[in-house]
Design a protein around this motif. Structure first.
Motif, mmCIF file in Angstrom:
data_model
loop_
_atom_site.group_PDB
_atom_site.id
_atom_site.type_symbol
_atom_site.label_atom_id
_atom_site.label_comp_id
_atom_site.label_asym_id
_atom_site.label_seq_id
_atom_site.Cartn_x
_atom_site.Cartn_y
_atom_site.Cartn_z
ATOM 1 N N ALA A 334 -4.328 20.307 10.154
ATOM 2 C CA ALA A 334 -5.100 19.927 8.973
ATOM 3 C C ALA A 334 -4.780 18.494 8.558
ATOM 4 N N THR A 335 -3.534 18.088 8.770
ATOM 5 C CA THR A 335 -3.143 16.718 8.449
ATOM 6 C C THR A 335 -3.978 15.711 9.230
ATOM 7 N N VAL A 336 -4.213 16.007 10.496
ATOM 8 C CA VAL A 336 -5.009 15.107 11.326
ATOM 9 C C VAL A 336 -6.465 15.126 10.892
ATOM 10 N N ASN A 337 -6.947 16.277 10.468
ATOM 11 C CA ASN A 337 -8.313 16.359 9.961
ATOM 12 C C ASN A 337 -8.492 15.455 8.741
ATOM 13 N N VAL A 338 -7.515 15.487 7.832
ATOM 14 C CA VAL A 338 -7.568 14.611 6.656
ATOM 15 C C VAL A 338 -7.471 13.148 7.082
ATOM 16 N N LEU A 339 -6.626 12.873 8.064
ATOM 17 C CA LEU A 339 -6.489 11.511 8.581
ATOM 18 C C LEU A 339 -7.836 10.973 9.045
ATOM 19 N N HIS A 340 -8.592 11.784 9.781
ATOM 20 C CA HIS A 340 -9.902 11.334 10.269
ATOM 21 C C HIS A 340 -10.847 11.046 9.109
ATOM 22 N N GLN A 341 -10.796 11.885 8.068
ATOM 23 C CA GLN A 341 -11.654 11.649 6.907
ATOM 24 C C GLN A 341 -11.297 10.323 6.232
ATOM 25 N N CYS A 342 -9.993 10.037 6.156
ATOM 26 C CA CYS A 342 -9.571 8.776 5.537
ATOM 27 C C CYS A 342 -10.004 7.582 6.380
ATOM 28 N N LEU A 343 -9.886 7.703 7.696
ATOM 29 C CA LEU A 343 -10.263 6.598 8.574
ATOM 30 C C LEU A 343 -11.753 6.294 8.473
ATOM 31 N N GLU A 344 -12.559 7.308 8.211
ATOM 32 C CA GLU A 344 -14.007 7.105 8.107
ATOM 33 C C GLU A 344 -14.432 6.677 6.706
ATOM 34 N N SER A 345 -13.504 6.704 5.756
ATOM 35 C CA SER A 345 -13.848 6.320 4.392
ATOM 36 C C SER A 345 -14.019 4.809 4.292
ATOM 37 N N PRO A 346 -15.093 4.335 3.679
ATOM 38 C CA PRO A 346 -15.300 2.876 3.566
ATOM 39 C C PRO A 346 -14.305 2.204 2.620
ATOM 40 N N THR A 347 -13.625 2.982 1.780
ATOM 41 C CA THR A 347 -12.689 2.382 0.824
ATOM 42 C C THR A 347 -11.261 2.339 1.337
ATOM 43 N N ALA A 348 -10.970 3.049 2.423
ATOM 44 C CA ALA A 348 -9.595 3.093 2.926
ATOM 45 C C ALA A 348 -9.278 1.824 3.708
ATOM 46 N N THR A 349 -8.070 1.307 3.514
ATOM 47 C CA THR A 349 -7.579 0.167 4.286
ATOM 48 C C THR A 349 -6.221 0.523 4.847
ATOM 49 N N ARG A 350 -5.743 -0.297 5.769
ATOM 50 C CA ARG A 350 -4.445 -0.007 6.383
ATOM 51 C C ARG A 350 -3.324 0.027 5.348
ATOM 52 N N ASP A 351 -3.479 -0.667 4.233
ATOM 53 C CA ASP A 351 -2.451 -0.701 3.193
ATOM 54 C C ASP A 351 -2.614 0.409 2.156
ATOM 55 N N SER A 352 -3.605 1.268 2.335
ATOM 56 C CA SER A 352 -3.840 2.329 1.348
ATOM 57 C C SER A 352 -2.616 3.228 1.229
ATOM 58 N N GLU A 353 -2.242 3.552 -0.005
ATOM 59 C CA GLU A 353 -1.096 4.430 -0.253
ATOM 60 C C GLU A 353 -1.592 5.867 -0.396
ATOM 61 N N LEU A 354 -1.901 6.446 0.726
ATOM 62 C CA LEU A 354 -2.446 7.799 0.726
ATOM 63 C C LEU A 354 -1.364 8.809 0.396
ATOM 64 N N GLU A 355 -1.794 9.916 -0.215
ATOM 65 C CA GLU A 355 -0.911 11.051 -0.446
ATOM 66 C C GLU A 355 -1.576 12.279 0.150
ATOM 67 N N ILE A 356 -0.952 12.849 1.165
ATOM 68 C CA ILE A 356 -1.497 14.015 1.858
ATOM 69 C C ILE A 356 -0.495 15.144 1.725
ATOM 70 N N THR A 357 -0.953 16.286 1.269
ATOM 71 C CA THR A 357 -0.085 17.453 1.143
ATOM 72 C C THR A 357 -0.697 18.597 1.918
ATOM 73 N N ALA A 358 0.048 19.109 2.897
ATOM 74 C CA ALA A 358 -0.382 20.283 3.654
ATOM 75 C C ALA A 358 0.194 21.526 2.991
ATOM 76 N N SER A 359 -0.546 22.605 3.045
ATOM 77 C CA SER A 359 -0.115 23.820 2.351
ATOM 78 C C SER A 359 1.170 24.395 2.930
ATOM 79 N N GLN A 360 1.392 24.157 4.228
ATOM 80 C CA GLN A 360 2.633 24.617 4.843
ATOM 81 C C GLN A 360 3.040 23.637 5.935
ATOM 82 N N LEU A 361 4.235 23.838 6.462
ATOM 83 C CA LEU A 361 4.754 22.925 7.470
ATOM 84 C C LEU A 361 3.817 22.809 8.654
ATOM 85 N N GLU A 362 3.681 21.584 9.165
ATOM 86 C CA GLU A 362 2.935 21.315 10.397
ATOM 87 C C GLU A 362 3.831 20.511 11.322
#
Length: 617
Positions: A334-362
């Motif tokens: 799921a973490t990678v799925n969110v990563l892809h969504q962020c990469l496709e977002s027009p507002t995301a940049t390499r310096d974006s301070e993203l916060e991703i929380t997975a419901s359980q360990l991955e």
């Protein structure tokens, strides 16, 4: 030597021509000829080059006398050959001139060897004999793909124009028509290819015209007529075993592989070591049976017959973009799925301070992918499911990760700068087949284990090329997985002087295989499978351990999500020598729907990411 980039090639050619002129001024014609040959390789369209060649001819006493400075005996230098072609043209020996240019095209088709003033003469087709064109065509076509990409087509076009002009001038020359059909077919004009080949076959029915007519029909999509032409020719003359292989494979390509088998059986009965029939039979059996049994058989065939190049070529074709067989699979977290969504977002940049929380360990490697794209990202995990994915499935002596609650950290130091750079240059997301990946990784054999293990948790950044930039922008997880795969393949090459059963390489790879749930488990599993493909004596041992790991993972998957399960099933099926229980378990688990897998998780790289395999080496 390939043709250089235009700017660099022009400068290099100018330098060589300048040195050649100095040699001409001092009367050292052999020295001048050597530098002109070098200039020809750098830039065959340099006008000053032809002026210098003309000056050399004049100083030698004419073009005929200048031949001696561009000899064609022994090992022939490509620049010398092309210069000799222009000397022959200057001497009026048009047949030899065209033949030599054809040889250069066959050796290095991307270079515009035929873009010369004399090749553009309107009367060249009158000056060259049709038999000379017939002899030149196979030389040129030996290096041309079918069909040709546009850049190659542009380089070859003056030669093709000459061939078409020769056909118009000699419309009844059957051999010329037949061979010309092969060239125009490669240029994409399959309809003209069929017309020329059919005219040749009607004018002089025979083996050459039948082969070329069938080739043209096949390229044009008329496979039924192609088979009819070839089968009729084999009924007349069954001696061409390679044509029989083509018939068999055309049946396979059109969905009738069983009809192709008898053709191959007849070839093999007469010639058991035929270089193509044995591999082709494995290819047809693979189409019929599926699985990987016949793919491994192709690898075994090549190991037993290293001079049979068709086996690895066919194997690469059959496994292209197949998970683990020819490409690193995509990740399912799921973490990678969110990563892809962020990469496709027009507002995301390499310096974006993203916060991703997975419901359980991955798998902690998924966090490496996120931070590769977004270094400031914070990835947190919620609950710790049972059975605990942080624990190895058996005691191990090598660990890649350590944990503080739900926070993973590398348990190994980063690799040295030199080792990281070598891994960066070696890692690939795709390979022709498992043995090719194993062989490619031999360049890592000299790295210390500490560096190879360090790269698993500290992967270097992608290469700064088109593919590397595309991976970083769209699927950085594939690069992380590629580095881990090749680091494990490097471990598989560690101390190969040690017998497998007691080797350090086996010990470390098994520790990784049995380690905590992570992408490194998959990478170690692939490295072990690749060893099995290349070293049959290890197969039983490797299959047993892959089966054991799969059983533990399947048991865990009954109680919690295990994102690496499907990949481990694929790796088990990559080893068809395993016992029936292991293969049945893998097939059963692989067929179960993975309802919790993100729908956008890619199975293969996105279109446009792949390039020629192992392009730099």
């Amino acid at each position: 030597m390939g043709h250089e980039e235009c700017g660099d090639g022009k400068l290099a050619a100018e330098g060589e021509i300048a040195v050649a002129r100095l040699a001409l001024d001092s009367g050292d014609l052999p020295h001048a000829a050597d530098h002109l040959a070098d200039a020809m390789l750098h830039d065959p369209q340099q006008p000053d080059l032809y002026e210098a060649l003309a000056e050399l001819c004049a100083r030698a006493g004419g073009a005929a006398a200048a031949r001696t400075y561009f000899p064609l005996e022994g090992r022939i230098y490509l620049g010398t050959l092309v210069c000799r072609a222009h000397i022959e043209a200057a001497a009026g020996d048009w047949d030899d001139a065209v033949g030599l240019i054809a040889s250069a095209i066959g050796f290095e088709p991307a270079t515009p060897w035929a873009h010369a003033a004399w090749f553009a003469r309107e009367d060249l087709a009158e000056l060259v004999t049709p038999d000379a064109v017939v002899q030149a065509l196979p030389r040129a076509m030996s290096g041309l793909p079918d069909p040709m990409p546009e850049d190659l087509a542009a380089a070859v076009r003056p030669f093709a124009d000459l061939v078409r002009a020769a056909v118009r001038r000699h419309p009844d020359h059957a051999a010329l028509l037949a061979l010309a059909s092969g060239l125009v077919r490669r240029l994409g004009d399959t309809e003209e290819g069929v017309r020329l080949a059919e005219r040749a076959h009607r004018a002089a029915p025979g083996h050459l015209s039948a082969v070329m007519f069938g080739n043209a029909l096949r390229a044009h999509g008329d496979t039924g007529r192609a088979l009819a032409v070839w089968e009729a020719e084999l009924a007349r003359d069954p001696s061409d075993t390679h044509l029989a292989v083509d018939v068999a494979e055309l049946y396979g390509a059109t969905g009738r592989p069983a009809k192709g088998l008898p053709w191959l059986d007849r070839v093999l009965a007469a010639e058991p070591d035929h270089p193509k029939a044995g591999p082709a039979r494995h290819g047809l059996r693979h189409r019929i049976d599926g699985g990987t049994v016949h793919l491994v058989a192709l690898a075994d065939h090549h190991r037993a017959h290293p001079d049979h190049d068709y086996a690895p070529e066919l194997l690469a074709h059959l496994v292209r973009q197949q998970p683990w067989l020819g490409i690193v699979p995509g990740a399912r977290e799921a973490t990678v799925n969110v990563l892809h969504q962020c990469l496709e977002s027009p507002t995301a940049t390499r310096d974006s301070e993203l916060e991703i929380t997975a419901s359980q360990l991955e798998p902690p490697s998924s966090r490496l992918a996120v931070r590769l794209a977004f270094p400031a990202a914070d990835v947190a995990y919620g609950s710790i499911p049972e059975p605990d994915p942080r624990n190895p499935v058996r005691p191990v002596g090598t660990r890649v990760w350590t944990w503080n609650g739900t926070e993973p950290a590398p348990a190994v130091p980063a690799p040295s700068a030199d080792a990281a750079e070598l891994l960066r240059d070696t890692a690939e997301i795709a390979w022709p087949a498992p043995p090719a990946a194993y062989d490619h990784a031999v360049r890592l054999a000299g790295l210390p284990l500490e560096d190879l293990l360090g790269a698993l948790a500290h992967p270097p950044a992608p290469r700064e090329d088109e593919l590397g930039r595309a991976l970083l922008a769209h699927q950085p997880e594939l690069w992380v997985r590629a580095v881990q795969v090749f680091a494990c393949l490097g471990i598989a090459h560690h101390r190969t002087d040690q017998p497998w059963a007691d080797s350090k390489r086996r010990e470390v790879l098994l520790d990784l295989l049995y380690g905590a749930d992570d992408w490194t488990v998959e990478a170690a599993g692939f490295a072990l499978a690749a060893v099995g493909w290349t070293q049959p004596e290890t197969r039983t041992d490797i299959a047993d351990h892959l089966h054991t790991r799969l059983r533990h993972t399947a048991e865990a998957a009954r109680r919690r999500e295990v994102t690496i399960l499907q990949s481990l099933c694929t790796l088990m099926l990559v080893c068809p020598w395993a016992d029936a229980r292991a293969l049945t378990l893998a097939r059963t688990l692989a067929e179960e729907p993975a309802d919790d897998t993100p729908a956008t998780a890619p199975a293969v790289p996105k279109p446009g990411l792949l390039r020629r395999l192992f392009r730099r080496h």
